[in-house]
Design a protein around this motif. Structure first.
Motif, PDB file in Angstrom:
ATOM      1  N   GLY A 193      -7.465  -4.825  -3.793  1.00  0.00           N
ATOM      2  CA  GLY A 193      -8.735  -4.290  -3.527  1.00  0.00           C
ATOM      3  C   GLY A 193      -8.804  -3.042  -3.078  1.00  0.00           C
ATOM      4  N   GLU A 194      -7.839  -2.867  -1.867  1.00  0.00           N
ATOM      5  CA  GLU A 194      -7.741  -1.673  -1.022  1.00  0.00           C
ATOM      6  C   GLU A 194      -7.064  -0.384  -1.673  1.00  0.00           C
ATOM      7  OE1 GLU A 194      -5.097  -0.304   3.090  1.00  0.00           O
ATOM      8  OE2 GLU A 194      -5.343  -2.557   2.452  1.00  0.00           O
TER       9      GLU A 194
ATOM     10  N   VAL B  39       0.857  -1.250  -0.116  1.00  0.00           N
ATOM     11  CA  VAL B  39      -0.063   0.050  -0.165  1.00  0.00           C
ATOM     12  C   VAL B  39       0.778   0.994   0.138  1.00  0.00           C
ATOM     13  CG1 VAL B  39      -1.713   1.446   1.390  1.00  0.00           C
ATOM     14  CG2 VAL B  39      -1.906  -1.157   1.192  1.00  0.00           C
ATOM     15  N   ILE B  40       1.956   1.170   0.737  1.00  0.00           N
ATOM     16  CA  ILE B  40       2.891   2.698   0.998  1.00  0.00           C
ATOM     17  C   ILE B  40       3.541   2.756  -0.487  1.00  0.00           C
ATOM     18  CG2 ILE B  40       4.811   3.346   1.974  1.00  0.00           C
ATOM     19  CD1 ILE B  40       3.722   1.915   4.483  1.00  0.00           C
ATOM     20  N   LEU B  41       4.043   1.889  -0.964  1.00  0.00           N
ATOM     21  CA  LEU B  41       4.694   1.900  -2.263  1.00  0.00           C
ATOM     22  C   LEU B  41       3.844   2.102  -3.222  1.00  0.00           C
ATOM     23  CD1 LEU B  41       7.463  -0.957  -1.561  1.00  0.00           C
ATOM     24  CD2 LEU B  41       7.986   1.271  -1.319  1.00  0.00           C
ATOM     25  N   PHE B  42       2.726   1.352  -3.462  1.00  0.00           N
ATOM     26  CA  PHE B  42       2.114   1.428  -4.993  1.00  0.00           C
ATOM     27  C   PHE B  42       0.875   2.316  -4.910  1.00  0.00           C
ATOM     28  CE2 PHE B  42       4.800  -2.365  -4.854  1.00  0.00           C
ATOM     29  CZ  PHE B  42       5.751  -2.148  -6.066  1.00  0.00           C
ATOM     30  N   GLU B  43       0.182   2.444  -3.720  1.00  0.00           N
ATOM     31  CA  GLU B  43      -0.890   3.071  -3.792  1.00  0.00           C
ATOM     32  C   GLU B  43      -1.043   4.391  -4.493  1.00  0.00           C
ATOM     33  OE1 GLU B  43      -4.169   2.553  -0.993  1.00  0.00           O
ATOM     34  OE2 GLU B  43      -3.882   4.985  -0.536  1.00  0.00           O
ATOM     35  N   LEU B  44      -0.073   5.421  -4.024  1.00  0.00           N
ATOM     36  CA  LEU B  44      -0.018   6.490  -5.273  1.00  0.00           C
ATOM     37  C   LEU B  44       0.061   6.583  -6.401  1.00  0.00           C
ATOM     38  CD1 LEU B  44       1.762   9.315  -2.650  1.00  0.00           C
ATOM     39  CD2 LEU B  44      -0.266   9.504  -3.876  1.00  0.00           C
ATOM     40  N   PRO B  45       1.334   5.615  -7.059  1.00  0.00           N
ATOM     41  CA  PRO B  45       1.436   5.426  -8.357  1.00  0.00           C
ATOM     42  C   PRO B  45       0.146   5.004  -8.956  1.00  0.00           C
ATOM     43  CG  PRO B  45       3.328   4.744  -7.163  1.00  0.00           C
ATOM     44  CD  PRO B  45       2.285   5.151  -6.204  1.00  0.00           C
ATOM     45  N   VAL B  46      -0.570   4.012  -8.274  1.00  0.00           N
ATOM     46  CA  VAL B  46      -1.640   3.195  -9.130  1.00  0.00           C
ATOM     47  C   VAL B  46      -2.904   4.539  -9.058  1.00  0.00           C
ATOM     48  CG1 VAL B  46      -3.290   1.384  -8.611  1.00  0.00           C
ATOM     49  CG2 VAL B  46      -1.026   0.992  -8.383  1.00  0.00           C
ATOM     50  N   THR B  47      -2.960   5.109  -8.039  1.00  0.00           N
ATOM     51  CA  THR B  47      -4.151   6.241  -8.118  1.00  0.00           C
ATOM     52  C   THR B  47      -3.805   7.182  -9.202  1.00  0.00           C
ATOM     53  OG1 THR B  47      -3.964   5.913  -5.697  1.00  0.00           O
ATOM     54  CG2 THR B  47      -5.117   7.860  -6.758  1.00  0.00           C
ATOM     55  N   ARG B  48      -2.623   7.426  -9.736  1.00  0.00           N
ATOM     56  CA  ARG B  48      -2.638   8.123 -10.917  1.00  0.00           C
ATOM     57  C   ARG B  48      -3.161   7.666 -12.237  1.00  0.00           C
ATOM     58  NH1 ARG B  48       3.186   9.570 -14.307  1.00  0.00           N
ATOM     59  NH2 ARG B  48       2.134  11.072 -15.555  1.00  0.00           N
ATOM     60  N   TYR B  49      -3.497   6.588 -12.118  1.00  0.00           N
ATOM     61  CA  TYR B  49      -4.329   5.928 -13.280  1.00  0.00           C
ATOM     62  C   TYR B  49      -5.801   5.657 -12.847  1.00  0.00           C
ATOM     63  CZ  TYR B  49       0.178   5.299 -15.137  1.00  0.00           C
ATOM     64  OH  TYR B  49       1.551   5.547 -15.711  1.00  0.00           O
TER      65      TYR B  49
ATOM     66  N   ALA C 276      -9.814   2.520  -2.115  1.00  0.00           N
ATOM     67  CA  ALA C 276      -9.534   3.400  -0.725  1.00  0.00           C
ATOM     68  C   ALA C 276      -9.254   4.961  -1.109  1.00  0.00           C
ATOM     69  CB  ALA C 276      -8.383   2.932   0.145  1.00  0.00           C
ATOM     70  N   PRO C 277      -8.677   5.368  -1.690  1.00  0.00           N
ATOM     71  CA  PRO C 277      -8.638   6.841  -2.294  1.00  0.00           C
ATOM     72  C   PRO C 277      -9.916   7.199  -2.777  1.00  0.00           C
ATOM     73  CG  PRO C 277      -6.585   5.655  -3.036  1.00  0.00           C
ATOM     74  CD  PRO C 277      -7.506   4.599  -2.799  1.00  0.00           C
ATOM     75  N   SER C 278     -10.500   6.573  -3.558  1.00  0.00           N
ATOM     76  CA  SER C 278     -11.922   7.050  -3.931  1.00  0.00           C
ATOM     77  C   SER C 278     -12.866   7.034  -2.990  1.00  0.00           C
ATOM     78  CB  SER C 278     -12.392   6.056  -5.144  1.00  0.00           C
ATOM     79  OG  SER C 278     -11.522   6.256  -6.421  1.00  0.00           O
ATOM     80  N   VAL C 279     -12.720   6.011  -2.127  1.00  0.00           N
ATOM     81  CA  VAL C 279     -13.814   5.887  -1.178  1.00  0.00           C
ATOM     82  C   VAL C 279     -13.621   7.084   0.126  1.00  0.00           C
ATOM     83  CG1 VAL C 279     -14.072   4.568   1.211  1.00  0.00           C
ATOM     84  CG2 VAL C 279     -13.814   3.415  -0.899  1.00  0.00           C
ATOM     85  N   VAL C 280     -12.354   7.752   0.133  1.00  0.00           N
ATOM     86  CA  VAL C 280     -12.020   8.672   0.941  1.00  0.00           C
ATOM     87  C   VAL C 280     -12.636  10.123   0.157  1.00  0.00           C
ATOM     88  CG1 VAL C 280     -10.239  10.340   2.172  1.00  0.00           C
ATOM     89  CG2 VAL C 280      -9.976   7.620   2.191  1.00  0.00           C
TER      90      VAL C 280
END
Length: 404
Positions: free
Chosen positions: A322-323, A269-279, A327-331
């Protein structure tokens, strides 16, 4: 209504988004991360009380009361934020929770200690809807998903570092650990007091503005589906803390496997959530939120498949995927789904309360099912994850605010 943003309207990448944020949003993100890193009470309260000679049942009761306070605080915050403003709630929440935690460290009477635990949970959670409302008010709507991912990064880093810091502090004394906990909350409160803007949400103080309450939130039938689905998702996700370690030991696997799984989840989550959220921020919110719940349920269900250690790693990858996507969209979603700015804090408070409530109730049901039959827990995760997916798919709508 279109499900995707036009290219010129779509949010930029990670660093360009963060670079262009107002200083107040950066300050808010830093404060959230600081507070989370220094929050130890939920993790170490049971250990602290048993070390002081209280029974495990008494310690469990105090932790339950802390959880009840957290639920009440998150729900009340929606209304209090609309009345007093987000900054005032953040300041009050952090200062009062800091004092409550400080009291826990030195209270001698058990009844007083339980009351302080309730207060710590109550005030410690009140800042969350207020901070989310402020973040939504200060952030361009098309960038809110990415900024929400950045806020989650701070929370997740804090969640990873906090327990390690807490363990180091308690080797000196429990009192020192709780004092540091209190100081981090007080520091965030002072940061909010002097550096965050003072703006009443939606100018609700206007005499011409009609009153808004939680009744208005629950009249929104589609959003109620999202609230229910968020409760269900929290309910099943709590099983990784409550039942997964029991499942791993019951299959004869070493205890380190559980620690590895939890660490792997946090690291990914720490390493990949921000880069994945770009897409993923460019996808319809219904897609990311609904499929996120589905993958969380499916990943947790894999832990019940008796196929060796490898299936545990497959489970954590599916669950974490799934998280990450949801999660960013849920927030971000509650603030974008609110019909007006004056509804924003209630929409945020309702979904935050639902998630915390799911996390609170899930362990009791999960461990009960585990005692009856181990596989029932993981079948439940798959079934409830599917129900949450269907509710999210039906309830989430692409907010017009996010497309503006």
């Amino acid at each position: 209504m279109s499900g995707t943003r036009a290219p010129e309207e779509a949010a930029d990448g990670v660093w360009s988004t963060l670079r262009d944020l107002p200083p107040s949003v950066i300050t808010l993100l830093v404060g959230i991360a600081l507070s989370r890193t220094g929050t130890f009470i939920a993790v170490f309260l049971t250990l602290y009380l048993t070390a002081r000679g209280h029974t495990p049942a008494s310690a469990g009761l105090a932790l339950t009361v802390f959880g009840v306070g957290s639920i009440v605080g998150s729900f009340a915050s929606g209304t209090v934020t609309a009345w007093w403003g987000a900054r005032q709630v953040i300041v009050g929440s952090m200062l009062l929770s800091g004092l409550a935690v400080l009291g826990v460290a030195f209270a001698e009477d058990y009844r007083l200690l339980v009351a302080l635990a309730f207060a710590a949970g109550l005030f410690g959670q009140m800042y969350r809807p207020a901070a989310a409302a402020m973040m939504a008010a200060l952030t361009p709507p098309q960038r809110l998903v990415m900024v929400s991912a950045a806020a989650r990064l701070g929370l997740n880093v804090g969640a990873a570092l906090g327990p390690m810091l807490g363990v180091w502090l308690l080797t000196h004394s429990f009192a020192l650990m709780f004092v540091v906990n209190a100081l981090t909350h007080l520091a965030f409160g002072l940061i909010a007091l002097f550096l965050l803007p003072n703006a009443r949400e939606g100018q609700e103080s206007s005499d011409e503005a009609p009153a808004v309450s939680y009744r208005d939130v629950f009249k929104d039938s589609k959003y109620v589906l999202v609230i229910v689905a968020m409760f269900l998702t929290g309910f099943i996700e709590s099983q990784y803390q409550a039942v997964l370690p029991l499942q791993i030991l019951s299959e004869g696997h070493p205890a380190w496997l559980y620690g590895t799984i939890v660490t792997l989840n946090g690291a990914i989550v720490i390493l990949f959530e921000l880069p994945v959220t770009r897409y993923t921020q460019r996808l319809p919110m219904r897609t990311t939120i609904a499929f996120g719940s589905l993958f969380i349920g499916a990943g947790l269900a894999l832990f019940g498949v008796p196929a060796g250690i490898w299936v545990c790693f497959a489970g954590v990858l599916v669950w974490t995927f799934g998280e990450i996507i949801s999660a960013p969209s849920v927030v971000a979603y509650p603030a974008l789904a609110a019909p007006t700015d004056r509804h924003r804090s209630r929409y945020i408070g309702a979904i935050t309360t639902a998630q915390i409530g799911g996390y609170a109730l899930g362990p009791a049901v999960g461990t009960y099912l585990f005692q009856i039959e181990h596989s029932f827990v993981w079948i439940m995760c798959a079934a409830v994850g599917l129900v949450a997916f269907l509710a999210m798919w039906r309830g989430v709508r692409e907010p017009e605010q996010a497309l503006a």
